[in-house]
Design a protein around this motif. Sequence first.
Motif, PDB file in Angstrom:
ATOM      1  N   UNK A   1       1.266  -1.033  -0.073  1.00  0.00           N
ATOM      2  CA  UNK A   1      -0.105  -0.120   0.049  1.00  0.00           C
ATOM      3  C   UNK A   1       0.870   0.815   0.402  1.00  0.00           C
ATOM      4  N   UNK A   2       0.726   1.886  -1.272  1.00  0.00           N
ATOM      5  CA  UNK A   2       1.535   3.231  -1.632  1.00  0.00           C
ATOM      6  C   UNK A   2       1.161   4.312  -0.695  1.00  0.00           C
ATOM      7  N   UNK A   3       1.320   5.050   0.177  1.00  0.00           N
ATOM      8  CA  UNK A   3       1.343   6.823  -0.081  1.00  0.00           C
ATOM      9  C   UNK A   3       2.587   7.739   0.344  1.00  0.00           C
ATOM     10  N   UNK A   4       2.266   8.915  -0.879  1.00  0.00           N
ATOM     11  CA  UNK A   4       3.489   9.781  -0.598  1.00  0.00           C
ATOM     12  C   UNK A   4       3.032  10.490   0.319  1.00  0.00           C
TER      13      UNK A   4
ATOM     14  N   UNK B   1       6.079   5.808   0.327  1.00  0.00           N
ATOM     15  CA  UNK B   1       7.239   7.232  -0.831  1.00  0.00           C
ATOM     16  C   UNK B   1       8.062   8.189  -0.402  1.00  0.00           C
ATOM     17  N   UNK B   2       8.810   9.272  -1.658  1.00  0.00           N
ATOM     18  CA  UNK B   2       9.509   9.854  -1.451  1.00  0.00           C
ATOM     19  C   UNK B   2       8.909  10.450  -0.227  1.00  0.00           C
TER      20      UNK B   2
ATOM     21  N   UNK C   1       6.015  -1.177   8.475  1.00  0.00           N
ATOM     22  CA  UNK C   1       6.183  -0.234   7.154  1.00  0.00           C
ATOM     23  C   UNK C   1       7.521   0.491   6.539  1.00  0.00           C
ATOM     24  N   UNK C   2       7.083   0.759   5.332  1.00  0.00           N
ATOM     25  CA  UNK C   2       9.239   0.535   4.849  1.00  0.00           C
ATOM     26  C   UNK C   2       9.174   2.192   4.507  1.00  0.00           C
ATOM     27  N   UNK C   3       9.863   2.980   4.188  1.00  0.00           N
ATOM     28  CA  UNK C   3      10.148   4.213   3.606  1.00  0.00           C
ATOM     29  C   UNK C   3      10.956   4.025   1.939  1.00  0.00           C
ATOM     30  N   UNK C   4      10.476   4.730   1.078  1.00  0.00           N
ATOM     31  CA  UNK C   4      11.685   5.093   0.157  1.00  0.00           C
ATOM     32  C   UNK C   4      11.738   6.260  -0.754  1.00  0.00           C
TER      33      UNK C   4
ATOM     34  N   UNK D   1      19.032   3.642  -3.819  1.00  0.00           N
ATOM     35  CA  UNK D   1      18.762   1.894  -4.947  1.00  0.00           C
ATOM     36  C   UNK D   1      18.959   1.637  -3.261  1.00  0.00           C
ATOM     37  N   UNK D   2      19.064   1.813  -1.822  1.00  0.00           N
ATOM     38  CA  UNK D   2      19.338   1.245  -0.728  1.00  0.00           C
ATOM     39  C   UNK D   2      18.035   0.714  -0.198  1.00  0.00           C
ATOM     40  N   UNK D   3      16.831   1.525  -0.055  1.00  0.00           N
ATOM     41  CA  UNK D   3      15.611   1.674  -0.138  1.00  0.00           C
ATOM     42  C   UNK D   3      14.903   0.056  -1.004  1.00  0.00           C
TER      43      UNK D   3
END
Length: 354
Positions: A117-120, A149-150, A175-178, A183-185
Motif C-alpha cells: 500500500x503506497x502513500x506519498x 514513498x518520496x 512500514x517501509x520508507x522509500x 538504491x538502498x530503499x
Amino acid sequence: MKTNSLEQLGFNSNIYSTHSQLNREEWARVIAEHKERYLVQNEEGTFEAEIMGHLRFTAEDRTDFPMVGDWVQIMPFDEGKALIQQVLYRQNILKRQAIGKDGEAQYIASNIDKAFIVFSANRDFNLNRVERFVVLCYDANITPLLILSKADLVSQEDLHEMQLQILERFPELEVLTTKIDDEACIQELKLKIEQDKTYCFLGSSGVGKSTLVNLLLGEDKMLTLEIGTGTNRGKHTTTHRELSVMKDGGVLIDNPGMREVGMTSSSDAMEDAFPLIMELSEQCKFSDCTHQHEKGCAVIEAVHEGEISEEAYENFLKLNREQEHYASSEADKRKKGKSLAKMVKTVKQHKERF
C-alpha cells in the motif's frame, strides 16, 4: 515479451494438484485484461486470449470471468492466440465496491500473497485512507505492507511524526520508507519479495507505484509521469492492471490509482483491522451494541478515556456503515436476480406446455 516458466509466474505443486490431469502447456496465468480480452502467459509464450462461448453463457456474475492473476486453462488455436476454457485456480480476490454502484464489486486481481500500500509522504498521507486499504487486504486474506514513498521530500521531523501515528493506529502493520533515487530503499523492498509469491501495488495516482515497479523490474515497463509542482497532484499513469515477473523471481501486479476505496468487507476483516474495538465490544452491556449511543458501551468509554482515538472511532463507524450498506444492497440484488430467474423458468415451462 519474454517467456517465463510456470514457476516464475507463481505456479507450485499445490496449484497443480487442483487439476493434475491437465498438461503443463494447458496452464497459463492472466497477466493483463482489456475489456474481456486478455493476455495470458505460460512456458509456450504470451497469447492474446478470449473466453470460450460456453464460459460466457454459463457465467452468473463477474466472478465467473477471468481476472488478472488467475490461473486458467487455454487452448491455442493460432499463432499468438488462444481460447480460455475455464478458470482453474483462484485462492483469493482483492476487490472494492464499484464506484457509484450499490451492491456491486470491482474485482482488482486474484491470487495475491501480499499488498504494498503506497502513500506519498509529501502529499496524500491519511490514516483513515490507509485503514480502508488495510481492510480491503484483510477481507481477501492478503498481508498488507505500507510504503511511505518520496520520504526525502519531507522533513525528518514530519516523517517521524507520520511513523508514530502509523504505529499508534496500526501497531502490527509493517512500514517501509522509500526515497527518490535511493538504491538502498529498493534493495530493502526487494528483500521482502519471495520468488514464488505474488505482490500487488495499491494507492492513489502519482504516489510512485509504477516507479517502484520499474525499479524492482530493472526496466521502464510501466509509464510514469511527473507530478505538477503547482497542483502537487498525481496523474493516472497506469491505465490497466498488469502482471510482471522480476528477474530474480517474484510476481508484481501494478494497478491504476484509486480515488475511492469503497468497502465490501466481511465482519472478519473489520475484526482484523480494529482488534481493540472488537475486543472491547465483548465488554459492552448489550450484545447488539452499535457503539454509537448505548449506555454501558465499552467502546465509547474507551474513546472518552483516550484509549481509542476519536478519529479511529469515527472511521470505524463509517466503514462499518459502508460494509452493512454494501451487504444489504448485494442481498437485495441477489433476491431480485432469483426472482427474475424464477419468472423466466415459469415462462419457459408455460411455453413448453402449450
